[in-house]
Write a protein that holds these residues in place. Structure first.
Motif, PDB file in Angstrom:
ATOM      1  N   GLU A  48      19.624  24.609 -34.397  1.00 54.90           N
ATOM      2  CA  GLU A  48      19.547  24.841 -35.841  1.00 54.90           C
ATOM      3  C   GLU A  48      20.935  24.791 -36.467  1.00 54.90           C
ATOM      4  O   GLU A  48      21.104  24.291 -37.575  1.00 54.90           O
ATOM      5  CB  GLU A  48      18.882  26.193 -36.111  1.00 54.90           C
ATOM      6  N   THR A  49      21.933  25.273 -35.751  1.00 56.95           N
ATOM      7  CA  THR A  49      23.306  25.234 -36.251  1.00 56.95           C
ATOM      8  C   THR A  49      23.774  23.791 -36.413  1.00 56.95           C
ATOM      9  O   THR A  49      24.375  23.434 -37.432  1.00 56.95           O
ATOM     10  CB  THR A  49      24.250  25.992 -35.288  1.00 56.95           C
ATOM     11  N   ASP A  52      22.135  22.356 -39.460  1.00 65.92           N
ATOM     12  CA  ASP A  52      22.800  22.822 -40.683  1.00 65.92           C
ATOM     13  C   ASP A  52      24.088  22.048 -40.943  1.00 65.92           C
ATOM     14  O   ASP A  52      24.378  21.669 -42.082  1.00 65.92           O
ATOM     15  CB  ASP A  52      23.093  24.319 -40.597  1.00 65.92           C
ATOM     16  N   GLN A  53      24.841  21.777 -39.883  1.00 62.64           N
ATOM     17  CA  GLN A  53      26.087  21.019 -40.030  1.00 62.64           C
ATOM     18  C   GLN A  53      25.805  19.596 -40.493  1.00 62.64           C
ATOM     19  O   GLN A  53      26.519  19.059 -41.348  1.00 62.64           O
ATOM     20  CB  GLN A  53      26.855  21.008 -38.708  1.00 62.64           C
ATOM     21  N   LEU A  55      23.175  18.588 -42.216  1.00 66.55           N
ATOM     22  CA  LEU A  55      22.710  18.650 -43.608  1.00 66.55           C
ATOM     23  C   LEU A  55      23.871  18.833 -44.571  1.00 66.55           C
ATOM     24  O   LEU A  55      23.884  18.262 -45.663  1.00 66.55           O
ATOM     25  CB  LEU A  55      21.687  19.771 -43.773  1.00 66.55           C
ATOM     26  N   GLU A  56      24.849  19.634 -44.176  1.00 63.14           N
ATOM     27  CA  GLU A  56      26.031  19.829 -45.027  1.00 63.14           C
ATOM     28  C   GLU A  56      26.736  18.505 -45.256  1.00 63.14           C
ATOM     29  O   GLU A  56      27.200  18.235 -46.372  1.00 63.14           O
ATOM     30  CB  GLU A  56      26.985  20.828 -44.381  1.00 63.14           C
TER      31      GLU A  56
END
Length: 60
Positions: A48-49, A52-53, A55-56
């Protein structure tokens, strides 16, 4: 790869009248789900991390 049985089930779930585009959309979705399940089974996933990276990066 989609089996005849999966195709039959998909066809049974469609209304009596449908467009070819509706059928194609459902078959594409079914194919994407199958691919994702295979990828998951072999461990080709991200955390998930990591997601998130990624998506950023997309929204910068």
């Amino acid at each position: 790869m989609i089996t005849k049985k999966q195709l039959a089930v998909t066809l049974d779930k469609l209304p009596e009248q449908f467009s070819i585009e509706d059928l194609i959309d459902r078959l594409i979705l079914l194919d994407k789900i199958e691919r994702a399940e295979r990828e998951s089974e072999v461990g080709n996933t991200i955390t998930e991390t990591e997601l998130d990276q990624e998506l950023e990066k997309w929204f910068k």
